[in-house]
Structure formats: structure tokens, C-alpha cells
Design an enzyme around this catalytic site. Structure first.
Site, PDB file in Angstrom:
ATOM      1  N   ASP A 134       0.866  -1.183   0.000  1.00  0.00           N
ATOM      2  CA  ASP A 134       0.000   0.000   0.000  1.00  0.00           C
ATOM      3  C   ASP A 134       0.899   1.229   0.000  1.00  0.00           C
ATOM      4  O   ASP A 134       2.122   1.102  -0.113  1.00  0.00           O
ATOM      5  CB  ASP A 134      -0.953  -0.019   1.223  1.00  0.00           C
ATOM      6  CG  ASP A 134      -2.269   0.679   0.924  1.00  0.00           C
ATOM      7  OD1 ASP A 134      -2.238   1.884   0.592  1.00  0.00           O
ATOM      8  OD2 ASP A 134      -3.329   0.028   1.001  1.00  0.00           O
ATOM      9  N   HIS A 143      -2.861   3.510  -4.430  1.00  0.00           N
ATOM     10  CA  HIS A 143      -2.280   3.012  -3.173  1.00  0.00           C
ATOM     11  C   HIS A 143      -0.877   2.452  -3.410  1.00  0.00           C
ATOM     12  O   HIS A 143      -0.517   1.405  -2.882  1.00  0.00           O
ATOM     13  CB  HIS A 143      -3.179   1.934  -2.564  1.00  0.00           C
ATOM     14  CG  HIS A 143      -4.413   2.489  -1.907  1.00  0.00           C
ATOM     15  ND1 HIS A 143      -4.407   3.057  -0.662  1.00  0.00           N
ATOM     16  CD2 HIS A 143      -5.694   2.563  -2.344  1.00  0.00           C
ATOM     17  CE1 HIS A 143      -5.635   3.459  -0.344  1.00  0.00           C
ATOM     18  NE2 HIS A 143      -6.440   3.186  -1.358  1.00  0.00           N
ATOM     19  N   ASP A 180      -8.754  -0.110  -5.797  1.00  0.00           N
ATOM     20  CA  ASP A 180      -9.650   0.804  -5.074  1.00  0.00           C
ATOM     21  C   ASP A 180      -9.063   2.203  -4.989  1.00  0.00           C
ATOM     22  O   ASP A 180      -7.843   2.392  -5.063  1.00  0.00           O
ATOM     23  CB  ASP A 180      -9.917   0.277  -3.656  1.00  0.00           C
ATOM     24  CG  ASP A 180      -8.629   0.117  -2.857  1.00  0.00           C
ATOM     25  OD1 ASP A 180      -7.647  -0.390  -3.424  1.00  0.00           O
ATOM     26  OD2 ASP A 180      -8.597   0.515  -1.682  1.00  0.00           O
ATOM     27  N   GLU A 181      -9.965   3.160  -4.838  1.00  0.00           N
ATOM     28  CA  GLU A 181      -9.625   4.540  -4.480  1.00  0.00           C
ATOM     29  C   GLU A 181      -8.501   5.130  -5.337  1.00  0.00           C
ATOM     30  O   GLU A 181      -7.527   5.660  -4.809  1.00  0.00           O
ATOM     31  CB  GLU A 181      -9.238   4.602  -2.996  1.00  0.00           C
ATOM     32  CG  GLU A 181     -10.374   4.180  -2.085  1.00  0.00           C
ATOM     33  CD  GLU A 181     -10.039   4.309  -0.602  1.00  0.00           C
ATOM     34  OE1 GLU A 181     -10.813   4.948   0.105  1.00  0.00           O
ATOM     35  OE2 GLU A 181      -9.007   3.767  -0.170  1.00  0.00           O
ATOM     36  N   TYR A 236     -15.839  -4.503   8.257  1.00  0.00           N
ATOM     37  CA  TYR A 236     -14.621  -3.722   8.483  1.00  0.00           C
ATOM     38  C   TYR A 236     -14.266  -3.728   9.967  1.00  0.00           C
ATOM     39  O   TYR A 236     -14.829  -2.993  10.768  1.00  0.00           O
ATOM     40  CB  TYR A 236     -14.796  -2.302   7.921  1.00  0.00           C
ATOM     41  CG  TYR A 236     -14.327  -2.235   6.474  1.00  0.00           C
ATOM     42  CD1 TYR A 236     -14.639  -3.257   5.584  1.00  0.00           C
ATOM     43  CD2 TYR A 236     -13.554  -1.171   6.011  1.00  0.00           C
ATOM     44  CE1 TYR A 236     -14.200  -3.224   4.274  1.00  0.00           C
ATOM     45  CE2 TYR A 236     -13.106  -1.129   4.696  1.00  0.00           C
ATOM     46  CZ  TYR A 236     -13.431  -2.164   3.838  1.00  0.00           C
ATOM     47  OH  TYR A 236     -12.988  -2.134   2.532  1.00  0.00           O
ATOM     48  N   TRP A 254      -8.041  -3.570   8.410  1.00  0.00           N
ATOM     49  CA  TRP A 254      -7.115  -2.503   8.024  1.00  0.00           C
ATOM     50  C   TRP A 254      -6.390  -2.039   9.272  1.00  0.00           C
ATOM     51  O   TRP A 254      -6.990  -2.000  10.359  1.00  0.00           O
ATOM     52  CB  TRP A 254      -7.888  -1.343   7.388  1.00  0.00           C
ATOM     53  CG  TRP A 254      -8.628  -1.744   6.160  1.00  0.00           C
ATOM     54  CD1 TRP A 254      -9.976  -1.937   6.044  1.00  0.00           C
ATOM     55  CD2 TRP A 254      -8.085  -2.017   4.860  1.00  0.00           C
ATOM     56  NE1 TRP A 254     -10.293  -2.315   4.763  1.00  0.00           N
ATOM     57  CE2 TRP A 254      -9.152  -2.372   4.017  1.00  0.00           C
ATOM     58  CE3 TRP A 254      -6.785  -1.998   4.343  1.00  0.00           C
ATOM     59  CZ2 TRP A 254      -8.974  -2.702   2.677  1.00  0.00           C
ATOM     60  CZ3 TRP A 254      -6.607  -2.329   3.001  1.00  0.00           C
ATOM     61  CH2 TRP A 254      -7.691  -2.668   2.185  1.00  0.00           C
ATOM     62  N   THR A 255      -5.123  -1.641   9.118  1.00  0.00           N
ATOM     63  CA  THR A 255      -4.337  -1.425  10.342  1.00  0.00           C
ATOM     64  C   THR A 255      -3.745  -0.017  10.477  1.00  0.00           C
ATOM     65  O   THR A 255      -2.748   0.147  11.182  1.00  0.00           O
ATOM     66  CB  THR A 255      -3.199  -2.462  10.422  1.00  0.00           C
ATOM     67  OG1 THR A 255      -2.364  -2.306   9.266  1.00  0.00           O
ATOM     68  CG2 THR A 255      -3.725  -3.878  10.497  1.00  0.00           C
ATOM     69  N   GLU A 256      -4.376   0.969   9.830  1.00  0.00           N
ATOM     70  CA  GLU A 256      -3.843   2.327   9.997  1.00  0.00           C
ATOM     71  C   GLU A 256      -3.601   2.657  11.477  1.00  0.00           C
ATOM     72  O   GLU A 256      -2.592   3.239  11.838  1.00  0.00           O
ATOM     73  CB  GLU A 256      -4.824   3.365   9.449  1.00  0.00           C
ATOM     74  CG  GLU A 256      -4.793   3.533   7.949  1.00  0.00           C
ATOM     75  CD  GLU A 256      -5.811   2.657   7.248  1.00  0.00           C
ATOM     76  OE1 GLU A 256      -6.186   1.597   7.795  1.00  0.00           O
ATOM     77  OE2 GLU A 256      -6.238   3.031   6.135  1.00  0.00           O
TER      78      GLU A 256
HETATM   79  C1  ACM Z   1     -10.834  -0.258   0.817  1.00  0.00           C
HETATM   80  O1  ACM Z   1     -11.276  -0.291   1.972  1.00  0.00           O
HETATM   81  N1  ACM Z   1     -10.261   0.844   0.343  1.00  0.00           N
HETATM   82  C2  ACM Z   1     -10.952  -1.399  -0.057  1.00  0.00           C
END
Ligand code: ACM
Length: 656
Positions: free
Chosen positions: A202, A276, A339-340, A429, A480-482
């Protein structure tokens, strides 16, 4: 003589009652019949295996040995399909083929245990169920001496509802090393999950060694700090020069792949593109859109560092990276993100604009689809199947692509005959926090995903009818680990929500039962404790409920008797939680009364509905009278109607 008889009868009653309380299996099996009696595991119990069941037999013996201390003998070359006295037989013989490739039958009688399955995966899941039939102490990591290892007699026939039962871990935002990943794989196996989606790349880090491009890890695996406003001491993932990060060597990856395979888990690597991708572009800026420089950020958000499809060599670079990835991961699937992707960089870039013109592409979304189609050709030519996030469908979906739906598109893709995996943010999530009362939760992402909501997840989108529903391969939790930099915090976010997700993707839809699940979860939390796996435990005390019949569009006072729930002086943190219904509640005030006298009040403006606004009320009780009558009053009104069903609970924080 008389009293002796009574003792015997009572003992018999106790044993019978124990035998008949249903075992706390998670995920719940498809079919289970409780039989009379119990099987006792002892030092002389043997495990009988044939060639197909040998691996699972050894795995089971090793697991059972850890806590019992018994060196279970694994008898190989047992070619009969007959049960053996004091034995656990694992066999593929005489197994019903209708159980499918992951199904099994498990029969526990007073003197024998048999696990039958058509394939090794089913034997493995049968062994996992067997472990859950035993007391939670079986999961102890040390020997529990002088313990009575009994399990109830049962007849189980079990198979999964979905073939994709996944968990995604983002190791790019924060790095989790090989033992940490394997620890998670162990838990996934316990819940019969079979796909580990490894988000390896990422903006914030590139975590997989690629021999042809050493700078990907030399530069891309490290950043100047842990970032995300996280306490730098909460992680130990620092290099010798003090930079934050880490990566897996190809040898590490091979070991993890083998570790997962031994647990019937296929690893799906994710190599993000075209967005990303800052970590890759920090190392190889020549493949980015614009001139750069590209630097690894210390905060989240959508970043402008994206690959350029118009530059010489970008696709060659990506093909070369993927070639090494394919060699490491034997599974069928490769996830390429998608994505994004912010439109700006491609819109501003002359070469990308020229490419779009040449190819007749009108929007950046169409350029992204062109990009993904180009990559899909290479993926398919290597015998693999491409997966991408929702956005890969925005400008037209590549021919054989699988959509991983996080923000929609799954239903449409399935209706058009594409396989899909459902991971909608509102249910899957696990970076979202687990309580509306943020003061009780660790630093994290603002959105809210309680256990109950995960449990209510239905992977087949509404209105998707047969035969198109069969394109839904299953569902997956995304971690997700931000904001999550340590294993302790990671496990807190994952458990027990993974219990709920596992049941959603394995067990029959019709048998899902929240109350029953909560009972079984109490036992599974004990297993997690024995395993030393951190998990959230819901400390809230349920006080009562409301229904539309109690509500009005003008202010009304709802009252709940909370005598017996007030435990002493201190802070009572009350949450009003709208559970279902189309409308919400405006909350005017909450008050705690002692023998009819108001002791505490919080009158901030709040709202509970599909959206929540400050629904947590803090009531400070200065003193406590054990014999007093206590009640909680809420002054509320229905907003736009009275269709709200909800519940009220509190967490008590004693006075210091
Ligand atoms: C994502 O949560 N951007 C796939």
C-alpha cells in the site's frame, strides 16, 4: 445406605444434565444430535489414521498433547473404516460424498470417536470441532494436570455454507511479522476459515521481497516513523536504523504459505495497483504518473501516487513483479487492489490523456478498467484469476475478474455472471470501533461496527436470486491497520467479531440465533483466554429496551428499574442504542433516580438512529445506598415517526 443412593442419583442427574447441555461450537454445525453419555480422553486413547488422514491425525495429537500432556499414539496404516475402542479414527472411507470437499461427519460415542470426510479439509474441520467439544482448558498452552478430559457424545454432519470464508490483514500500514501472521492463521483455522487475504502493499509500505526490484523493500518497506498518531512504543517493528517497517523475504513467504496450507487456508496475496502505490513509487518513481518525488506518507487518506499506464516499462515492471508473486503463492487467485484511484493525476498528465484519446477512453474510471484488463490478460495467461475491489467495475469489468465488494457493485457483478466476494464496510470492516462510547475503546477509526451487526451480515445481496446468488463465493472480514500497530490491539479488534463472521459464512442462514450465539461465545471467550489471544469482552450491563408503542413525536419519559444493577458510587456510562426500525430517537436527557430523587443528570442533545450523535450519557453517582430503589429515566421523542426499537445499557466505572 439411603444417603448413598441419593448421592448416586444426584451425580447421575448432574452428569446427564451436563451431557445434554449443547456444546458451544462456533461456527455452529449444520446438523447436530446430542447423544447420551460422554467420551473420556485418556493417556491410552489412540488416534487411527490412513494415508489421507495422517496429517490431520498428527495435528490433532500435537494439539491435544499441549494441554493434556498425553503422548497420543498415532496409529498409521489403519485401513479399516470401523470404529476402534478408546480410539479416535480419522478416515476418508465410507464418508458421504454429499458432504462436499470441506464437509465431515463426527460421531462421538462413549467408547469411540470417528471423523469421516471425503477430503482432508473435512477431516481437519472435524478435528477442530472435536477440540471445541472438549472443555476450554484443552486450548491451554501449558499442561493442565489431573483434569477430567470429557466430551459429550454427539452425532454431527457438517459442511460450509460458502466456499470463500476469508480474513484480510493489512500488513502495509503496520507490519506484522511471520510469527504474528501465523498466530492469526491458527485462529482462522479454529473458526474453519479458508482464505487469508494478505494485503502486502500500500502507500505506507511494500512488504514482499521481489528479487528483480530490490529497492521495493530497501526503500519501500521503511518509513520515517510509525505515523497515524500512534505511540511509537506500541510496536517493535523498527529497522536497525530506527526507521519503522519490515518485509517478508521470499523464504518467509514460502514458510507462511506452507503453514497456511497445513491448516487448509489458501493465501491470496494483494499487490495494489494502480493506486495506493506510493511505497512502490518511492522506490521506482519512473513508473508513476507525474514527475514525483513520491514519498511514503505517515498519515492515511487517498494519496495521489499512482502508476502511469502511459509510461514505458510500467506494465513490464508490474508483470515482472507478478511473475515472482505467482511463483510464491500456489493459489488460484491474485488480488490487484484497484480501489480509491484518485482521478486527478491521470487527468493532469498529458501522456495519460493522449493514451485515453488513442484508446477511446472517456473517463479516468475507463482508463482504470483498461489498466485492469491489461493486467488481467497477464494474470489469466499465467493460469490465475484476478480479484479487485469494487472500483474495478466502475469503468467496465474485466472478462474473468472477481469483484470484492466493499462499497457496492457485487450484486450487479453477480447478476452479470461474475464471481464476487462480499466484504461491505458496514458489516465486515474490523478496523471500525466496537462501542459507541469511544472513551472505552482504543485509538482508532471513528466508524462503528458492533458484534451484533457482524452477526447479522447476509453475504447474498437482497434481490439477488438463483441462479445468480451462486456467484457469491462468500464473505470476508477486513482488518485494516492504519490505527493498529500491535498484536494485542489487532486481536482486540478481530475477536470476537471473527466468531460472528465465521458463523455467517459457515453455518446455515436459518439456524442463526443471536441469543444462542452469545451463550456459545461465553465459552469461546474462555478458549481465547486459554490460548492467550486478546479479545474484546462486552462489559456493558443491559438495562432494558424500548419499542415503538412507548414512543411519541412529543417528549416522553421512558423508565427502567435498575435496582440491583447499581453497584456502587462512580460513573454510569449509559448508551441508548437504536437496534432496528426506520426512524430514530432524539434524546433530551437522562437521569438516575434513588428512591424517586434525582441523583445525576446529563442533558446534552443526543440522537440514536441509523446515524448516531452523542448517544452516550454519563451519570455520576456520588454515594450508594445498597437498600435503595434505583431507576433510570430517559426523556426522548421519536424523530419523523416512532418506528424505533432499541436497547439501553451501561458500563460502570467505579469511583477511584
Ligand atoms: C478499501 O477499503 N479501500 C478497499
Amino acid at each position: 445406605m439411603k444417603s448413598k443412593t441419593i448421592v448416586i442419583i444426584c451425580l447421575f442427574c448432574a452428569v446427564t444434565a451436563l451431557a445434554l447441555s449443547p456444546p458451544a461450537l462456533i461456527p455452529a454445525p449444520q446438523k447436530m444430535e446430542l447423544l447420551e453419555g460422554r467420551f473420556s480422553l485418556g493417556p491410552d486413547t489412540r488416534i487411527y489414521v490412513d494415508a489421507a488422514s495422517r496429517e490431520t491425525g498428527n495435528f490433532l495429537a500435537a494439539k491435544l498433547r499441549q494441554s493434556t500432556g498425553y503422548k497420543f499414539k498415532v496409529v498409521t496404516k489403519y485401513f479399516s473404516s470401523q470404529p476402534v475402542r478408546d480410539g479416535i479414527l480419522l478416515t476418508t472411507k465410507s464418508a458421504g460424498t454429499n458432504l462436499g470437499p470441506e464437509g465431515y461427519e463426527l460421531t462421538v460415542n462413549t467408547h469411540s470417536i470417528v471423523i469421516r470426510a471425503p477430503e482432508p479439509a473435512g477431516l481437519f474441520y472435524g478435528a477442530q470441532t472435536l477440540l471445541q467439544l472438549l472443555p476450554p482448558e484443552i486450548f491451554s498452552t501449558k499442561v493442565v494436570a489431573s483434569f477430567d478430559w470429557q466430551m459429550p457424545c454427539v452425532q454431527i454432519a457438517d459442511w460450509p455454507r460458502f466456499k470463500w470464508r476469508g480474513m484480510m490483514l493489512d500488513v502495509a500500514r503496520h507490519f506484522y511479522d511471520k510469527p504474528e501472521v501465523e498466530r492469526l492463521l491458527d485462529q482462522m483455522a479454529r473458526y474453519k476459515l479458508n482464505r487469508f487475504h494478505w494485503h502486502l502493499v500500500d502507500d505506507h509500505g511494500w512488504r514482499i521481497e521481489i528479487k528483480k526490484y530490490p529497492k521495493l523493500t530497501k526503500v519501500g518497506a521503511w518509513r520515517s516513523g510509525v505515523g497515524f498518531n500512534i505511540d511509537p512504543k506500541s510496536t517493535t517493528a523498527y529497522g536497525p536504523d530506527g526507521r519503522y517497517g519490515g518485509f517478508y523475504t521470499q523464504a518467509d513467504i514460502r514458510e507462511v504459505v506452507a503453514y497456511a496450507a497445513a491448516r487448509h487456508i489458501t493465501i491470496v496475496p494483494e499487490i495494489e495497483m494502480p493506486g495506493h502505490s506510493l511505497a512502490a513509487l518511492a522506490a521506482y518513481p519512473q513508473f508513476g504518473t507525474g514527475d514525483g518525488p513520491f514519498t511514503i506518507p505517515l498519515q492515511g487518506g487517498v494519496n495521489p501516487g499512482i502508476y502511469s499506464p502511459a509510461k514505458d516499462g510500467t506494465f513490464q515492471f508490474l508483470d515482472n513483479v507478478l511473475t515472482e508473486v505467482f511463483q510464491l503463492f500456489p493459489g488460484q487467485y491474485i488480488h490487484v487492489g484497484g480501489d480509491e484511484v484518485p482521478p486527478g493525476p491521470w487527468e493532469k498528465d498529458a501522456a495519460c490523456q493522449a493514451l485515453m484519446k488513442r484508446e477511446g477512453l472517456k473517463t479516468p474510471a475507463e482508463l482504470e478498467s483498461w489498466f485492469i484488463r491489461r493486467i488481467e490478460k497477464f494474470v489469466n495467461a499465467n493460469g490465475k484469476i484476478l480479484i479487485g475491489w469494487s472500483e474495478i467495475a466502475s469503468g467496465g469489468l474485466a472478462k474473468n475478474a472477481v469483484v470484492m465488494d466493499w462499497i457496492g457493485g457485487g450484486k450487479e457483478a453477480a447478476a452479470a455472471g461474475h464471481n464476487v466476494i462480499m466484504t461491505p464496510t458496514g458489516f465486515c470492516y474490523f478496523d471500525y470501533c466496537q462501542s459507541l462510547d469511544r472513551s472505552l475503546e482504543p485509538h482508532g477509526f471513528a466508524a462503528y461496527l458492533p458484534l451484533r451487526k457482524v452477526y447479522s451480515f447476509e453475504p447474498i445481496p437482497a434481490d439477488l436470486t438463483p441462479p445468480n446468488d451462486s456467484y457469491v463465493l462468500g464473505g470476508q472480514a477486513n482488518m485494516w491497520t492504519e490505527y493498529v500497530a500491535s498484536t494485542n490491539h489487532l486481536e482486540y479488534m478481530i475477536f470476537p467479531r471473527l466468531d460472528a463472521l465465521a458463523e455467517v459464512v459457515w453455518s446455515p442462514k436459518e439456524s442463526r440465533n443471536w441469543e444462542d450465539f452469545q451463550q456459545r461465545l461465553q465459552v469461546d471467550e474462555q478458549r481465547l483466554d486459554k490460548l492467550g489471544v486478546n479479545h474484546r469482552h462486552d462489559n456493558s450491563v443491559k438495562l432494558g429496551e424500548w419499542t415503538p408503542s412507548q414512543l411519541s413525536s412529543t417528549n416522553v419519559t421512558l423508565e427502567w428499574d435498575v435496582t440491583g444493577k447499581v453497584q456502587g458510587p462512580g460513573q454510569y456510562r449509559v448508551t441508548l442504542n437504536h437496534d432496528h426500525g426506520d426512524k430514530g430517537l432524539t434524546i433530551v436527557s437522562l437521569a438516575l433516580l434513588e428512591n424517586g430523587h434525582e441523583m445525576a443528570r446529563d442533558a446534552h442533545a443526543g440522537y440514536t438512529g441509523i446515524e448516531q450523535r452523542k448517544p452516550v450519557y454519563v451519570l455520576d453517582l456520588p454515594t450508594f445506598k445498597p437498600d435503595a430503589h434505583y431507576s433510570l429515566q430517559a426523556n426522548v421523542r421519536g424523530e419523523g415517526g416512532t418506528d424505533s426499537y432499541g436497547s439501553v445499557g451501561w458500563v460502570f466505572v467505579p469511583k477511584k
